[in-house]
Design a protein around this motif. Structure first.
Motif, short mmCIF file in Angstrom:
data_model
loop_
_atom_site.label_atom_id
_atom_site.label_comp_id
_atom_site.label_asym_id
_atom_site.label_seq_id
_atom_site.Cartn_x
_atom_site.Cartn_y
_atom_site.Cartn_z
N GLN A 115 0.85 -1.19 0.00
CA GLN A 115 0.00 0.00 0.00
C GLN A 115 0.89 1.25 0.00
O GLN A 115 0.56 2.25 -0.64
N MET A 169 2.06 2.34 -3.47
CA MET A 169 1.05 3.08 -4.21
C MET A 169 0.83 4.47 -3.63
O MET A 169 0.68 5.45 -4.37
N ALA A 170 0.85 4.56 -2.31
CA ALA A 170 0.60 5.85 -1.65
C ALA A 170 1.69 6.86 -1.96
O ALA A 170 1.43 8.07 -2.00
N GLY A 189 -4.35 1.48 -1.53
CA GLY A 189 -3.50 2.29 -2.39
C GLY A 189 -4.30 3.27 -3.22
O GLY A 189 -3.91 4.43 -3.40
#
Length: 312
Positions: free
Chosen positions: A231, A234-235, A260
């Motif tokens: 995650q 993606m963040a 994400g």
């Protein structure tokens, strides 16, 4: 947590097991790639160019493959498709000559009702295969892969400065293993690498140690059915990002994708997100699938990613 375990143990191949066969799906009969293998900074790269380059302007596309690497015919044909749409494509060997193993669990035809002995043999083979894949993944971590990519990018900016300038930067697409690295290259965070993980360094520690924080290495990215993505990966993306995902994919779990996606929305990052049902992990890579539905969605995924790149 179970999803994360599966994501690290599953085979890194362009096409997940299809009809009991693991590894590349067969390319079209008679298909031949159009580019060439060369070296940048001692790293093998597959380069394929538009037919009218350099007489007509082109844009630079970095293509990061799944575990089968630069010598896979399917990966080369995939790169050629982007070249046919006007991109000068550089596809580097992220694995330093060590692509993912493609061992199978059985060397003969599958039995409808295998004996107990055959079941045990298949189980042992499956465990051995998982162990082999785990060992391969342990050899190809961000602290090994990112330096390779950074060196290639440095060479690309010199060798194809015209294409980089024409596109206003480097575009990137990533499939399977390569998807994570498109996200990392598209992050503005400065990563500190150790033997197991990628950590974000605190700005104050950067200043104390005299480290200059670099911006993203790419202009925008598009990824398909990623593996080993967190995650956080993606963040931290800070460039426009297109995400092609597979429904119920243990290699890119729903929780990771959804968290994400929410992080991208929260930071108002330009993004496009689509989940494809009824397809295997790896479906977006060019290959000869017998299922017409998979072939159709393969084409849709390519058009989605291509359209994203062209709009940016």
């Amino acid at each position: 947590m179970a999803d994360e375990v599966l994501a690290t143990r599953a085979p890194e191949s362009d096409a997940q097991e299809v009809s009991g066969i693991e590894g590349d799906t067969k390319p079209d009969q008679g298909a031949a790639s159009m580019g060439e293998i060369t070296k940048f900074n001692d790293t093998e790269v597959y380069i394929t160019k538009p037919a009218d380059y350099p007489h007509a302007p082109s844009k630079l596309l970095l293509l990061l493959t799944g575990g089968t690497g630069v010598h896979s015919t399917n990966n080369q044909l995939q790169a050629d498709k982007y070249a046919g749409e006007g991109f000068l494509v550089v596809m580097p060997d992220q694995f330093a000559g060590d692509p993912a193993p493609t061992t199978t669990t059985s060397s003969g035809p599958a039995e409808a009702h295998p004996s107990i002995i055959e079941q045990v043999k298949l189980g042992v083979a499956s465990v051995a295969k998982s162990f082999t894949i785990d060992m391969w993944l342990a050899r190809h971590t961000p602290e090994k892969v990112l330096p390779i990519l950074h060196k290639v990018i440095t060479s690309v900016k010199e060798e194809f400065a015209d294409a980089v300038a024409n596109g206003g930067g480097i575009y990137a697409v990533g499939y399977c293993f390569g998807a994570k690295y498109v996200l990392l290259l598209g992050s503005s965070a400065l990563h500190q690498l150790d033997s197991a993980h990628v950590h974000v360094r605190a700005p104050e520690s950067d200043a104390e140690e005299g480290i200059v924080k670099q911006g993203p290495q790419i202009k925008c990215g598009a990824i398909a059915h990623g593996t080993q993505i967190s995650q956080q990966d993606m963040a931290e993306a800070s460039v426009p990002m297109c995400v092609v995902a597979v429904e119920d994919d243990p290699l890119f779990p729903d929780r990771v994708r959804n968290e994400g996606l929410e992080a991208m929305k929260a930071k108002k990052l330009d993004h496009e997100f689509r989940v494809y049902p009824d397809v295997p992990h790896g479906f977006a890579v060019l290959g000869d699938y017998a299922d017409g539905g998979i072939v159709e969605k393969q084409g849709e995924a390519f058009e989605q990613m291509l359209g994203w790149l062209k709009r940016h």
